[in-house]
Write a protein that holds these residues in place. Sequence first.
Motif, PDB file in Angstrom:
ATOM      1  N   SER A 286      63.473  38.396  37.638  1.00  0.00           N
ATOM      2  CA  SER A 286      62.795  38.084  39.363  1.00  0.00           C
ATOM      3  C   SER A 286      62.396  39.306  39.888  1.00  0.00           C
ATOM      4  O   SER A 286      61.309  39.255  39.736  1.00  0.00           O
ATOM      5  CB  SER A 286      62.918  36.503  38.863  1.00  0.00           C
ATOM      6  OG  SER A 286      63.860  35.859  38.312  1.00  0.00           O
ATOM      7  N   MET A 287      64.109  39.981  39.610  1.00  0.00           N
ATOM      8  CA  MET A 287      63.833  40.772  41.074  1.00  0.00           C
ATOM      9  C   MET A 287      63.334  41.400  40.400  1.00  0.00           C
ATOM     10  O   MET A 287      62.653  42.823  41.429  1.00  0.00           O
ATOM     11  CB  MET A 287      65.352  41.201  41.345  1.00  0.00           C
ATOM     12  CG  MET A 287      65.436  42.054  42.408  1.00  0.00           C
ATOM     13  SD  MET A 287      67.107  42.566  42.802  1.00  0.00           S
ATOM     14  CE  MET A 287      67.385  40.988  44.288  1.00  0.00           C
ATOM     15  N   LEU A 288      63.059  42.231  39.222  1.00  0.00           N
ATOM     16  CA  LEU A 288      62.326  43.683  38.889  1.00  0.00           C
ATOM     17  C   LEU A 288      60.718  43.437  38.820  1.00  0.00           C
ATOM     18  O   LEU A 288      60.572  44.334  39.630  1.00  0.00           O
ATOM     19  CB  LEU A 288      62.993  44.146  37.136  1.00  0.00           C
ATOM     20  CG  LEU A 288      63.993  43.948  36.404  1.00  0.00           C
ATOM     21  CD1 LEU A 288      64.544  44.234  35.458  1.00  0.00           C
ATOM     22  CD2 LEU A 288      64.876  45.557  37.489  1.00  0.00           C
ATOM     23  N   ASN A 289      61.158  42.118  38.625  1.00  0.00           N
ATOM     24  CA  ASN A 289      59.141  41.827  38.825  1.00  0.00           C
ATOM     25  C   ASN A 289      58.737  41.947  40.019  1.00  0.00           C
ATOM     26  O   ASN A 289      57.788  42.121  41.122  1.00  0.00           O
ATOM     27  CB  ASN A 289      59.135  40.533  38.123  1.00  0.00           C
ATOM     28  CG  ASN A 289      58.416  40.576  37.045  1.00  0.00           C
ATOM     29  OD1 ASN A 289      57.595  40.964  36.715  1.00  0.00           O
ATOM     30  ND2 ASN A 289      58.781  39.543  36.503  1.00  0.00           N
ATOM     31  N   GLY A 290      59.396  41.734  41.566  1.00  0.00           N
ATOM     32  CA  GLY A 290      59.626  41.535  42.858  1.00  0.00           C
ATOM     33  C   GLY A 290      58.715  42.578  42.901  1.00  0.00           C
ATOM     34  O   GLY A 290      57.993  43.367  43.616  1.00  0.00           O
ATOM     35  N   ILE A 291      60.097  43.972  42.326  1.00  0.00           N
ATOM     36  CA  ILE A 291      59.895  45.011  42.591  1.00  0.00           C
ATOM     37  C   ILE A 291      58.914  46.180  42.025  1.00  0.00           C
ATOM     38  O   ILE A 291      58.028  46.873  43.056  1.00  0.00           O
ATOM     39  CB  ILE A 291      61.056  46.181  42.090  1.00  0.00           C
ATOM     40  CG1 ILE A 291      61.982  45.350  42.996  1.00  0.00           C
ATOM     41  CG2 ILE A 291      61.051  47.241  42.752  1.00  0.00           C
ATOM     42  CD1 ILE A 291      63.833  45.861  42.507  1.00  0.00           C
ATOM     43  N   ALA A 292      58.730  45.257  41.103  1.00  0.00           N
ATOM     44  CA  ALA A 292      57.653  46.600  40.551  1.00  0.00           C
ATOM     45  C   ALA A 292      55.989  45.561  41.154  1.00  0.00           C
ATOM     46  O   ALA A 292      55.252  46.673  41.926  1.00  0.00           O
ATOM     47  CB  ALA A 292      57.139  45.591  39.137  1.00  0.00           C
ATOM     48  N   TRP A 293      55.965  44.099  41.625  1.00  0.00           N
ATOM     49  CA  TRP A 293      54.625  43.632  42.434  1.00  0.00           C
ATOM     50  C   TRP A 293      54.573  44.093  43.882  1.00  0.00           C
ATOM     51  O   TRP A 293      52.948  45.510  44.761  1.00  0.00           O
ATOM     52  CB  TRP A 293      54.571  42.203  42.697  1.00  0.00           C
ATOM     53  CG  TRP A 293      54.139  41.928  41.558  1.00  0.00           C
ATOM     54  CD1 TRP A 293      54.548  41.637  40.381  1.00  0.00           C
ATOM     55  CD2 TRP A 293      52.774  41.392  41.521  1.00  0.00           C
ATOM     56  NE1 TRP A 293      53.591  40.776  39.965  1.00  0.00           N
ATOM     57  CE2 TRP A 293      52.827  40.080  40.375  1.00  0.00           C
ATOM     58  CE3 TRP A 293      51.781  40.847  42.341  1.00  0.00           C
ATOM     59  CZ2 TRP A 293      51.182  39.680  39.651  1.00  0.00           C
ATOM     60  CZ3 TRP A 293      50.988  40.104  41.735  1.00  0.00           C
ATOM     61  CH2 TRP A 293      50.608  39.805  40.760  1.00  0.00           C
ATOM     62  N   ILE A 294      55.724  45.056  44.529  1.00  0.00           N
ATOM     63  CA  ILE A 294      55.855  45.516  45.523  1.00  0.00           C
ATOM     64  C   ILE A 294      55.369  47.287  45.892  1.00  0.00           C
ATOM     65  O   ILE A 294      54.662  48.171  46.474  1.00  0.00           O
ATOM     66  CB  ILE A 294      57.088  45.310  46.726  1.00  0.00           C
ATOM     67  CG1 ILE A 294      56.940  43.898  46.740  1.00  0.00           C
ATOM     68  CG2 ILE A 294      57.205  45.798  47.702  1.00  0.00           C
ATOM     69  CD1 ILE A 294      58.709  43.537  47.006  1.00  0.00           C
ATOM     70  N   HIS A 295      56.074  47.410  44.587  1.00  0.00           N
ATOM     71  CA  HIS A 295      55.574  49.160  44.527  1.00  0.00           C
ATOM     72  C   HIS A 295      54.350  49.373  44.144  1.00  0.00           C
ATOM     73  O   HIS A 295      53.654  50.303  44.315  1.00  0.00           O
ATOM     74  CB  HIS A 295      56.553  49.672  43.174  1.00  0.00           C
ATOM     75  CG  HIS A 295      58.149  49.806  44.179  1.00  0.00           C
ATOM     76  ND1 HIS A 295      59.284  50.370  42.743  1.00  0.00           N
ATOM     77  CD2 HIS A 295      58.899  50.649  45.688  1.00  0.00           C
ATOM     78  CE1 HIS A 295      59.986  50.699  43.865  1.00  0.00           C
ATOM     79  NE2 HIS A 295      59.578  50.682  45.202  1.00  0.00           N
ATOM     80  N   ALA A 296      53.548  48.249  43.097  1.00  0.00           N
ATOM     81  CA  ALA A 296      52.924  48.910  42.874  1.00  0.00           C
ATOM     82  C   ALA A 296      52.181  48.457  43.779  1.00  0.00           C
ATOM     83  O   ALA A 296      50.277  48.475  43.986  1.00  0.00           O
ATOM     84  CB  ALA A 296      52.155  47.740  41.595  1.00  0.00           C
ATOM     85  N   GLY A 297      51.890  48.294  45.232  1.00  0.00           N
ATOM     86  CA  GLY A 297      51.514  47.755  46.406  1.00  0.00           C
ATOM     87  C   GLY A 297      50.549  46.474  46.426  1.00  0.00           C
ATOM     88  O   GLY A 297      49.231  45.975  47.225  1.00  0.00           O
ATOM     89  N   MET A 298      50.565  45.933  45.249  1.00  0.00           N
ATOM     90  CA  MET A 298      50.003  44.098  44.886  1.00  0.00           C
ATOM     91  C   MET A 298      50.170  43.068  46.348  1.00  0.00           C
ATOM     92  O   MET A 298      49.549  42.062  46.041  1.00  0.00           O
ATOM     93  CB  MET A 298      49.713  43.889  43.237  1.00  0.00           C
ATOM     94  CG  MET A 298      49.409  44.904  42.280  1.00  0.00           C
ATOM     95  SD  MET A 298      49.485  44.603  40.987  1.00  0.00           S
ATOM     96  CE  MET A 298      48.612  43.219  40.890  1.00  0.00           C
ATOM     97  N   CYS A 299      51.540  43.619  46.793  1.00  0.00           N
ATOM     98  CA  CYS A 299      52.234  42.912  47.509  1.00  0.00           C
ATOM     99  C   CYS A 299      53.322  43.239  47.947  1.00  0.00           C
ATOM    100  O   CYS A 299      53.664  43.944  48.026  1.00  0.00           O
ATOM    101  CB  CYS A 299      53.077  41.069  45.932  1.00  0.00           C
ATOM    102  SG  CYS A 299      53.086  39.700  46.660  1.00  0.00           S
ATOM    103  N   ASN A 300      53.699  42.711  49.945  1.00  0.00           N
ATOM    104  CA  ASN A 300      54.408  43.064  50.710  1.00  0.00           C
ATOM    105  C   ASN A 300      55.578  42.327  50.469  1.00  0.00           C
ATOM    106  O   ASN A 300      56.351  43.309  50.715  1.00  0.00           O
ATOM    107  CB  ASN A 300      53.799  43.165  51.830  1.00  0.00           C
ATOM    108  CG  ASN A 300      52.971  44.136  51.559  1.00  0.00           C
ATOM    109  OD1 ASN A 300      52.760  45.554  51.182  1.00  0.00           O
ATOM    110  ND2 ASN A 300      52.201  43.769  53.214  1.00  0.00           N
ATOM    111  N   LYS A 301      55.870  41.589  50.064  1.00  0.00           N
ATOM    112  CA  LYS A 301      56.944  40.651  50.041  1.00  0.00           C
ATOM    113  C   LYS A 301      56.489  39.502  48.913  1.00  0.00           C
ATOM    114  O   LYS A 301      56.514  38.990  47.926  1.00  0.00           O
ATOM    115  CB  LYS A 301      56.948  39.423  51.252  1.00  0.00           C
ATOM    116  CG  LYS A 301      56.615  39.954  52.722  1.00  0.00           C
ATOM    117  CD  LYS A 301      56.861  39.454  53.587  1.00  0.00           C
ATOM    118  CE  LYS A 301      56.558  40.228  55.659  1.00  0.00           C
ATOM    119  NZ  LYS A 301      57.058  39.321  56.300  1.00  0.00           N
TER     120      LYS A 301
END
Length: 395
Positions: A163-178
């Motif tokens: 789950s943490m990996l997913n959150g990191i990926a979304w944030i790094h992709a610029g698709m979500c800030n939080k």
Amino acid sequence: MQKPISITALTSISPLGKTLDEAWKSYQNKHHCIVEKSFGETTALVAEIPQHAKEAISEIKESDPKYKSLDPSVLYAIYASREAVKLADWNASDNFGINIGSSRGATELFETYYDDFLKNGKAQTLSSPTTTLGNISSWVAHDLQTQGPEISHSITCSTALHSMLNGIAWIHAGMCNKFLVGGSEAPLTPFTIAQMQALKVYSKVKLNNDCHSELVEESFPCRALDLIKKQNTMVLGEGASMACLELGIKENALATIKGYGYATEILKHNISISSDAKCFQKSMQMALGDFNPDDIDAIVMHAPGTIKGDLSEYNAIKKVFCNKTPALTTNKWKVGHSFGASGMLSIEMAVLMLKHQAFIKVPFLENQNDPERLQNVLVNAVGFGGNAVSILLSK
């Protein structure tokens, strides 16, 4: 790691309690939280959330008629998520993402519905929607009224760290800030425990007392990280833990994520990994990146309390950190193994050590290293299927 990510809030409900302060206070004593629980005509060792935490869950369940039909795994997630978002000062307009995983999902509710089906030959109306794995994140999103993306998944015991990996990926992709990430598990049910017993990994150690005992000496039913034990000693626990992730280094950060790694190895058996856990070697090396291994002060190990599981991870650590082995610890001797939530409870333990600058030892181990400082801590998790994840945290 493209850019560091801050953990701006971290909460849990577990055998340690329902706040970070309660968890830290519990870690200061050498008593475990494992008790003997009856399941019909049989008993088993388990680690339950304490009574005052159960009362908080009951309050949520009674607060809305819709919540009465939810499994404990969903209610635990709702509680921990509410507290995390409150501490991070997020609101629904932030449209933060949610990724909450679970290894088993709605075990209690599913078993109840299935027993009823066997007796009556008919399924109850809510048996499907309330037992799907996706109902954890979706109910949390409903409860918090966020409009961001919601993801649910199950990757056995490394679920929370995925789950943490997913959150990191979304944030790094610029698709979500939080992103709100974590895991929730309520596996203390007859069939789930019977499955672990059938694998011959469950603890048979006789219990003398529990974590509230005033006795100085006690037996430890789960001998996690004891590399000379002669029998498997895994014990199931329950709980949920959530972390709020934000891009960059924030002033209110509890810790920053400096690296992450993941790997899967080819298995020779459904539940085993290689004797030197090649998946862990790869995930730890990936998490380290250009980081000097000598700068890692401690590792919170997965260490489920099984003979092969503990030893293989230890062997992997020795291979990666050949010059200087960091101080090693785990929390499963105290809180049991909460499957999909266990990785985030290990993150919590690491964050607490960084915050208080105090290393949490395993009380029955001799000659444990006590690091002079705690600046960088590595956290490991792996599950059935050989899917390892390693997260590098810094103060």
